[in-house]
Design an enzyme around this catalytic site. Structure first.
Site, PDB file in Angstrom:
ATOM      1  N   PRO A 179       0.820  -1.217   0.000  1.00 30.48           N
ATOM      2  CA  PRO A 179       0.000   0.000   0.000  1.00 30.48           C
ATOM      3  C   PRO A 179       0.857   1.271   0.000  1.00 30.48           C
ATOM      4  O   PRO A 179       1.967   1.255   0.533  1.00 30.48           O
ATOM      5  CB  PRO A 179      -0.800  -0.108   1.310  1.00 30.48           C
ATOM      6  N   ASP A 180       0.360   2.342  -0.626  1.00 32.31           N
ATOM      7  CA  ASP A 180       1.070   3.623  -0.545  1.00 32.31           C
ATOM      8  C   ASP A 180       0.646   4.322   0.741  1.00 32.31           C
ATOM      9  O   ASP A 180      -0.004   3.732   1.600  1.00 32.31           O
ATOM     10  CB  ASP A 180       0.818   4.472  -1.809  1.00 32.31           C
ATOM     11  N   PHE A 181       1.030   5.580   0.913  1.00 31.54           N
ATOM     12  CA  PHE A 181       0.634   6.321   2.114  1.00 31.54           C
ATOM     13  C   PHE A 181      -0.749   6.937   1.960  1.00 31.54           C
ATOM     14  O   PHE A 181      -1.599   6.829   2.810  1.00 31.54           O
ATOM     15  CB  PHE A 181       1.608   7.485   2.359  1.00 31.54           C
ATOM     16  N   ARG A 182      -0.925   7.654   0.821  1.00 31.89           N
ATOM     17  CA  ARG A 182      -2.011   8.627   0.792  1.00 31.89           C
ATOM     18  C   ARG A 182      -3.207   8.292  -0.101  1.00 31.89           C
ATOM     19  O   ARG A 182      -4.101   9.118  -0.208  1.00 31.89           O
ATOM     20  CB  ARG A 182      -1.443  10.010   0.395  1.00 31.89           C
ATOM     21  N   ASN A 237      10.911   5.055  -2.521  1.00 32.84           N
ATOM     22  CA  ASN A 237      10.461   3.775  -1.987  1.00 32.84           C
ATOM     23  C   ASN A 237      11.552   3.068  -1.200  1.00 32.84           C
ATOM     24  O   ASN A 237      12.747   3.211  -1.486  1.00 32.84           O
ATOM     25  CB  ASN A 237       9.950   2.892  -3.116  1.00 32.84           C
ATOM     26  N   ASP A 274      11.201  -0.306  -0.735  1.00 30.68           N
ATOM     27  CA  ASP A 274      10.895  -1.718  -0.989  1.00 30.68           C
ATOM     28  C   ASP A 274      11.971  -2.425  -1.818  1.00 30.68           C
ATOM     29  O   ASP A 274      11.876  -3.627  -2.054  1.00 30.68           O
ATOM     30  CB  ASP A 274       9.518  -1.858  -1.659  1.00 30.68           C
ATOM     31  N   HIS A 305      15.028   7.873   0.426  1.00 25.57           N
ATOM     32  CA  HIS A 305      14.607   7.679   1.812  1.00 25.57           C
ATOM     33  C   HIS A 305      15.222   6.428   2.437  1.00 25.57           C
ATOM     34  O   HIS A 305      14.672   5.857   3.377  1.00 25.57           O
ATOM     35  CB  HIS A 305      13.067   7.652   1.898  1.00 25.57           C
TER      36      HIS A 305
HETATM   37  P1  CNA Z   1       2.052   8.706  -1.388  1.00 25.74           P
HETATM   38  O1  CNA Z   1       2.072  10.007  -0.695  1.00 25.74           O
HETATM   39  O2  CNA Z   1       1.269   7.609  -0.773  1.00 25.74           O
HETATM   40  O3  CNA Z   1       1.495   8.986  -2.863  1.00 25.74           O
HETATM   41  C1  CNA Z   1       1.274   7.955  -3.799  1.00 25.74           C
HETATM   42  C2  CNA Z   1       0.769   8.588  -5.076  1.00 25.74           C
HETATM   43  O4  CNA Z   1       0.708   7.607  -6.073  1.00 25.74           O
HETATM   44  C3  CNA Z   1      -0.618   9.211  -4.957  1.00 25.74           C
HETATM   45  O5  CNA Z   1      -0.639  10.432  -5.652  1.00 25.74           O
HETATM   46  C4  CNA Z   1      -1.527   8.170  -5.621  1.00 25.74           C
HETATM   47  O6  CNA Z   1      -2.652   8.741  -6.244  1.00 25.74           O
HETATM   48  C5  CNA Z   1      -0.598   7.608  -6.661  1.00 25.74           C
HETATM   49  N1  CNA Z   1      -0.856   6.208  -7.005  1.00 25.74           N
HETATM   50  C6  CNA Z   1      -1.151   5.161  -6.179  1.00 25.74           C
HETATM   51  N2  CNA Z   1      -1.231   4.024  -6.879  1.00 25.74           N
HETATM   52  C7  CNA Z   1      -0.985   4.348  -8.179  1.00 25.74           C
HETATM   53  C8  CNA Z   1      -0.926   3.606  -9.386  1.00 25.74           C
HETATM   54  N3  CNA Z   1      -1.107   2.280  -9.412  1.00 25.74           N
HETATM   55  N4  CNA Z   1      -0.663   4.262 -10.537  1.00 25.74           N
HETATM   56  C9  CNA Z   1      -0.469   5.619 -10.540  1.00 25.74           C
HETATM   57  N5  CNA Z   1      -0.520   6.376  -9.434  1.00 25.74           N
HETATM   58  C10 CNA Z   1      -0.757   5.751  -8.261  1.00 25.74           C
HETATM   59  O7  CNA Z   1       3.537   8.154  -1.639  1.00 25.74           O
HETATM   60  P2  CNA Z   1       4.857   8.985  -1.986  1.00 25.74           P
HETATM   61  O8  CNA Z   1       5.833   7.992  -2.477  1.00 25.74           O
HETATM   62  O9  CNA Z   1       4.577  10.181  -2.796  1.00 25.74           O
HETATM   63  O10 CNA Z   1       5.287   9.486  -0.515  1.00 25.74           O
HETATM   64  C11 CNA Z   1       6.546   9.397  -0.080  1.00 25.74           C
HETATM   65  C12 CNA Z   1       6.722   8.376   1.043  1.00 25.74           C
HETATM   66  C13 CNA Z   1       5.937   7.109   0.858  1.00 25.74           C
HETATM   67  C14 CNA Z   1       8.125   7.906   1.083  1.00 25.74           C
HETATM   68  O11 CNA Z   1       8.746   8.366   2.227  1.00 25.74           O
HETATM   69  C15 CNA Z   1       8.117   6.374   1.057  1.00 25.74           C
HETATM   70  O12 CNA Z   1       9.091   5.812   1.883  1.00 25.74           O
HETATM   71  C16 CNA Z   1       6.781   6.023   1.504  1.00 25.74           C
HETATM   72  N6  CNA Z   1       6.237   4.701   1.141  1.00 25.74           N
HETATM   73  C17 CNA Z   1       6.955   3.813   0.403  1.00 25.74           C
HETATM   74  C18 CNA Z   1       6.422   2.577   0.081  1.00 25.74           C
HETATM   75  C19 CNA Z   1       7.238   1.621  -0.730  1.00 25.74           C
HETATM   76  O13 CNA Z   1       8.449   1.545  -0.546  1.00 25.74           O
HETATM   77  N7  CNA Z   1       6.602   0.891  -1.657  1.00 25.74           N
HETATM   78  C20 CNA Z   1       5.112   2.258   0.482  1.00 25.74           C
HETATM   79  C21 CNA Z   1       4.399   3.198   1.251  1.00 25.74           C
HETATM   80  C22 CNA Z   1       4.974   4.416   1.557  1.00 25.74           C
END
Ligand code: CNA
Length: 294
Positions: A45-48, A119, A121, A138
Site C-alpha cells: 500500500p502507498d501512504f495517501r 520507496n 521496498d 529515503h
Molecule cells: P504517497 O504520498 O502515498 O502517494 C502515492 C501517489 O501515487 C498518490 O498520488 C496516488 O494517487 C498515486 N498512485 C497510487 N497508486 C498508483 C498507481 N497504481 N498508478 C499511478 N498512481 C498511483 O507516496 P509517496 O511515495 O509520494 O510518498 C513518499 C513516502 C511514501 C516515502 O517516504 C516512502 O518511503 C513512503 N512509502 C513507500 C512505500 C514503498 O516503498 N513501496 C510504500 C508506502 C509508503
C-alpha cells in the site's frame, strides 16, 4: 463517461508524444522520479491513496497521528507501530511491477540516466536495475544504526526481530554499545536524507542545465503525491527546457502548481502507462519477457 473518454484522449496524446520524443532523439536519456504508487500493484500500500493507503489503515496501530509511524521522536518512545509496519512491508515478499520492468528496459536500451526513488521496498534493484542508476532518497532496510550513538549494524540485527507473533512480545533491536534502539537506515521525518541523494542530484542537475541537454533528457515523474520534501522539489528544479511527464492517478505538486506549457500528463495507473509506452516504443515483447522471467 464523457470524463473518462476525455482522460483517455489526453493519455493517448501523452503516450504518442513521449514515444515520438524518445524515438526522435535516439540517444535521449530518462531520469525517473518515483514513489509508492509504482509499487501498489505489487501489493504494497502507498501512504495517501484515499481508501487503500497506509495512513487510512493505521488505526490498528493506535497512533496519535498517521505520520508518527515514521517520526523519530515517536519511535524512541514507542517503536511498536514501526515494527508492525516493517514486518508487513519488509522486502523479499513482493515482485516488481510492470512499471519497474519498464524502467529496467531503459537500462537495457542504454537510455537510463537515473531513478530517484522514495520507496524503501528495493523493487528497482530486484527488477535488475544496477545500483549506479538508483538513488534511494529515503534509504533502505539493508543496514541499521543506533538512534543515539549512530553505531552501524548489519541488516539482520533488525530483521531477525520481526519474527514476533504479537506486538507485546517484540524484542526490540538494541545497540550493544549504548543499549539504545536500533532502526533501519530508512529516513524518518526529522532525519537527514543520504548524502548520495544531494550529490547525485547536483551532478544530474548540472547536466540538465547544460545548453545542449534540452532534447537529450526527459524527466518522468510517477506514482508520487509529491508531498514529502526535499524530494518533492526535484521536479520543480528541473530546468524549464527539459520535458517533464507526470504518470499518476492524480495531478500533484509542481505539475499542478506551476504547470509548464511543455508538461505531459498521463492520468491513470503506472502499469497501464508502462504497457502503452512500451507498445509505442516497440518494446512490448521485451517488457513481457522481463515480467514473465522474474
Ligand atoms: P504517497 O504520498 O502515498 O502517494 C502515492 C501517489 O501515487 C498518490 O498520488 C496516488 O494517487 C498515486 N498512485 C497510487 N497508486 C498508483 C498507481 N497504481 N498508478 C499511478 N498512481 C498511483 O507516496 P509517496 O511515495 O509520494 O510518498 C513518499 C513516502 C511514501 C516515502 O517516504 C516512502 O518511503 C513512503 N512509502 C513507500 C512505500 C514503498 O516503498 N513501496 C510504500 C508506502 C509508503
Amino acid at each position: 463517461m464523457k470524463y473518462l473518454v476525455q482522460h483517455d484522449d489526453a493519455n493517448l496524446k501523452a503516450v504518442k508524444k513521449l514515444g515520438f520524443l524518445l524515438r526522435k532523439t535516439s540517444g535521449a536519456n530518462v531520469i525517473f522520479m518515483v514513489g509508492a504508487g509504482i509499487s501498489t500493484s505489487c501489493g504494497i500500500p502507498d501512504f495517501r491513496s484515499p481508501e487503500t493507503g497506509l495512513y487510512r489503515n493505521l488505526a490498528k496501530l493506535n497512533l496519535p497521528f498517521a505520520e508518527a509511524v515514521f517520526d523519530i521522536d515517536f519511535f524512541e518512545e514507542n517503536p511498536k507501530p514501526f515494527y508492525t509496519l516493517a514486518k508487513e512491508l519488509y522486502p523479499g515478499k513482493f515482485k516488481p511491477s510492470k512499471f519497474h520492468f519498464f524502467m529496467k528496459l531503459f537500462q537495457d536500451e542504454n537510455r537510463l540516466r537515473r531513478i530517484y526513488t522514495q520507496n524503501i521496498d528495493t523493487l528497482e534493484a530486484q527488477a535488475g536495475i544496477n545500483a549506479e542508476y538508483i538513488v534511494e532518497a529515503h534509504g533502505n532496510f539493508a543496514s541499521n544504526h543506533c538512534i543515539k550513538c549512530k553505531k552501524q549494524f548489519p541488516m539482520n540485527y533488525f530483521k531477525e526481530k520481526l519474527d514476533f507473533k504479537t506486538e507485546d512480545s517484540i524484542d526490540f533491536a538494541r545497540c550493544d554499545h549504548c543499549k539504545s534502539l536500533i532502526k533501519p537506515n530508512i529516513v524518518f521525518f526529522g532525519e537527514n536524507l543520504p548524502a548520495r541523494f544531494f550529490d547525485t542530484w547536483e551532478d544530474d542537475l548540472e547536466t540538465l542545465e547544460d545548453k545542449s541537454s534540452a532534447s537529450e533528457y526527459i524527466v518522468i515523474v510517477a506514482g508520487t503525491s509529491l508531498a514529502v520534501y526535499p524530494f518533492a522539489s526535484l521536479p520543480h528544479e528541473v530546468p524549464a527546457k527539459i520535458r517533464r511527464i507526470l504518470i499518476n492517478k492524480e495531478m500533484v505538486g509542481s505539475f499542478a502548481q506551476e504547470k509548464r506549457k511543455t508538461d505531459l500528463m498521463f492520468k491513470g495507473s503506472t502499469d497501464d502507462a508502462a504497457q502503452r509506452l512500451a507498445e509505442e516504443m516497440g518494446w512490448s515483447e521485451k517488457l513481457k519477457k522481463l515480467c514473465n522471467e522474474f
